[in-house]
Design a protein around this motif. Structure first.
Motif, PDB file in Angstrom:
ATOM      1  N   UNK A  40      74.218 -68.813 -78.259  1.00 39.56           N
ATOM      2  CA  UNK A  40      72.844 -68.525 -77.891  1.00 39.56           C
ATOM      3  C   UNK A  40      72.602 -68.917 -76.439  1.00 39.56           C
ATOM      4  N   UNK A  41      71.877 -68.096 -75.687  1.00 39.69           N
ATOM      5  CA  UNK A  41      71.585 -68.462 -74.297  1.00 39.69           C
ATOM      6  C   UNK A  41      70.597 -69.620 -74.230  1.00 39.69           C
ATOM      7  N   UNK A  42      70.675 -70.372 -73.159  1.00 41.07           N
ATOM      8  CA  UNK A  42      69.723 -71.447 -72.912  1.00 41.07           C
ATOM      9  C   UNK A  42      68.667 -70.911 -71.957  1.00 41.07           C
ATOM     10  N   UNK A  43      67.492 -70.653 -72.483  1.00 47.37           N
ATOM     11  CA  UNK A  43      66.403 -70.098 -71.686  1.00 47.37           C
ATOM     12  C   UNK A  43      65.687 -71.217 -70.960  1.00 47.37           C
ATOM     13  N   UNK A  44      65.255 -70.938 -69.724  1.00 46.20           N
ATOM     14  CA  UNK A  44      64.495 -71.930 -68.964  1.00 46.20           C
ATOM     15  C   UNK A  44      63.446 -71.234 -68.115  1.00 46.20           C
ATOM     16  N   UNK A  45      62.420 -71.976 -67.804  1.00 47.04           N
ATOM     17  CA  UNK A  45      61.372 -71.464 -66.924  1.00 47.04           C
ATOM     18  C   UNK A  45      61.271 -72.392 -65.723  1.00 47.04           C
ATOM     19  N   UNK A  46      60.535 -71.971 -64.738  1.00 47.78           N
ATOM     20  CA  UNK A  46      60.376 -72.755 -63.526  1.00 47.78           C
ATOM     21  C   UNK A  46      59.702 -74.091 -63.827  1.00 47.78           C
ATOM     22  N   UNK A  47      60.102 -75.104 -63.107  1.00 52.37           N
ATOM     23  CA  UNK A  47      59.446 -76.404 -63.257  1.00 52.37           C
ATOM     24  C   UNK A  47      58.001 -76.351 -62.763  1.00 52.37           C
ATOM     25  N   UNK A  48      57.636 -75.301 -62.037  1.00 51.46           N
ATOM     26  CA  UNK A  48      56.272 -75.113 -61.555  1.00 51.46           C
ATOM     27  C   UNK A  48      55.388 -74.440 -62.604  1.00 51.46           C
ATOM     28  N   UNK A  49      55.969 -73.988 -63.695  1.00 55.46           N
ATOM     29  CA  UNK A  49      55.225 -73.265 -64.730  1.00 55.46           C
ATOM     30  C   UNK A  49      54.622 -74.230 -65.734  1.00 55.46           C
ATOM     31  N   UNK A  50      53.403 -74.624 -65.482  1.00 55.32           N
ATOM     32  CA  UNK A  50      52.686 -75.489 -66.408  1.00 55.32           C
ATOM     33  C   UNK A  50      51.359 -74.839 -66.765  1.00 55.32           C
ATOM     34  N   UNK A  51      51.413 -73.537 -67.039  1.00 51.90           N
ATOM     35  CA  UNK A  51      50.185 -72.780 -67.244  1.00 51.90           C
ATOM     36  C   UNK A  51      49.994 -72.352 -68.698  1.00 51.90           C
ATOM     37  N   UNK A  52      50.395 -73.162 -69.633  1.00 53.42           N
ATOM     38  CA  UNK A  52      50.177 -72.841 -71.033  1.00 53.42           C
ATOM     39  C   UNK A  52      51.152 -71.839 -71.605  1.00 53.42           C
ATOM     40  N   UNK A  53      52.330 -71.740 -71.045  1.00 47.83           N
ATOM     41  CA  UNK A  53      53.347 -70.869 -71.617  1.00 47.83           C
ATOM     42  C   UNK A  53      53.323 -69.436 -71.153  1.00 47.83           C
ATOM     43  N   UNK A  54      52.566 -69.130 -70.134  1.00 46.17           N
ATOM     44  CA  UNK A  54      52.511 -67.765 -69.635  1.00 46.17           C
ATOM     45  C   UNK A  54      53.414 -67.634 -68.418  1.00 46.17           C
ATOM     46  N   UNK A  55      54.705 -67.531 -68.697  1.00 42.77           N
ATOM     47  CA  UNK A  55      55.657 -67.455 -67.603  1.00 42.77           C
ATOM     48  C   UNK A  55      56.870 -66.631 -68.023  1.00 42.77           C
ATOM     49  N   UNK A  56      57.758 -66.476 -67.113  1.00 43.13           N
ATOM     50  CA  UNK A  56      59.014 -65.773 -67.354  1.00 43.13           C
ATOM     51  C   UNK A  56      60.097 -66.813 -67.591  1.00 43.13           C
ATOM     52  N   UNK A  57      60.961 -66.547 -68.559  1.00 46.19           N
ATOM     53  CA  UNK A  57      62.108 -67.410 -68.804  1.00 46.19           C
ATOM     54  C   UNK A  57      63.367 -66.636 -68.444  1.00 46.19           C
ATOM     55  N   UNK A  58      64.333 -67.340 -67.902  1.00 44.11           N
ATOM     56  CA  UNK A  58      65.615 -66.725 -67.546  1.00 44.11           C
ATOM     57  C   UNK A  58      66.748 -67.578 -68.086  1.00 44.11           C
ATOM     58  N   UNK A  59      67.914 -66.993 -68.146  1.00 37.12           N
ATOM     59  CA  UNK A  59      69.101 -67.739 -68.539  1.00 37.12           C
ATOM     60  C   UNK A  59      70.203 -67.463 -67.520  1.00 37.12           C
ATOM     61  N   UNK A  60      70.072 -68.096 -66.329  1.00 37.44           N
ATOM     62  CA  UNK A  60      71.005 -67.820 -65.238  1.00 37.44           C
ATOM     63  C   UNK A  60      72.440 -68.246 -65.518  1.00 37.44           C
TER      64      UNK A  60
END
Length: 68
Positions: free
Chosen positions: A5-25
């Motif tokens: 399974x990929x490990x998804x992560x979002x930006x450390x700047x994303x603290x807006x209630x879960x409305x962000x993009x996640x990536x698995x670089x």
């Protein structure tokens, strides 16, 4: 074929209630592509871009290239 399974992560700047993009670089090293998804819909569609395109995108963000 990848089975882990990929490990998804979002930006450390994303603290807006879960409305962000996640990536698995971490997948870029083996596939040459970076998958991304909407954090509000983790079972929804995944957009995949080449690792080169993702690098250019991140560099553009960090250099304010997208400011108007």
């Amino acid at each position: 074929m990848m089975t882990e399974q990929p490990t998804w992560r979002s930006s450390s700047y994303s603290e807006n209630g879960g409305q962000c993009v996640e990536v698995t670089p971490s997948r870029a090293a083996t596939t040459g592509a970076v998958p991304g998804r909407d954090s509000k819909n983790p079972t929804g569609p995944v957009l995949t871009v080449t690792d080169d395109a993702f690098t250019h995108f991140v560099n553009g963000l960090t250099s304010d290239a997208f400011d108007r």
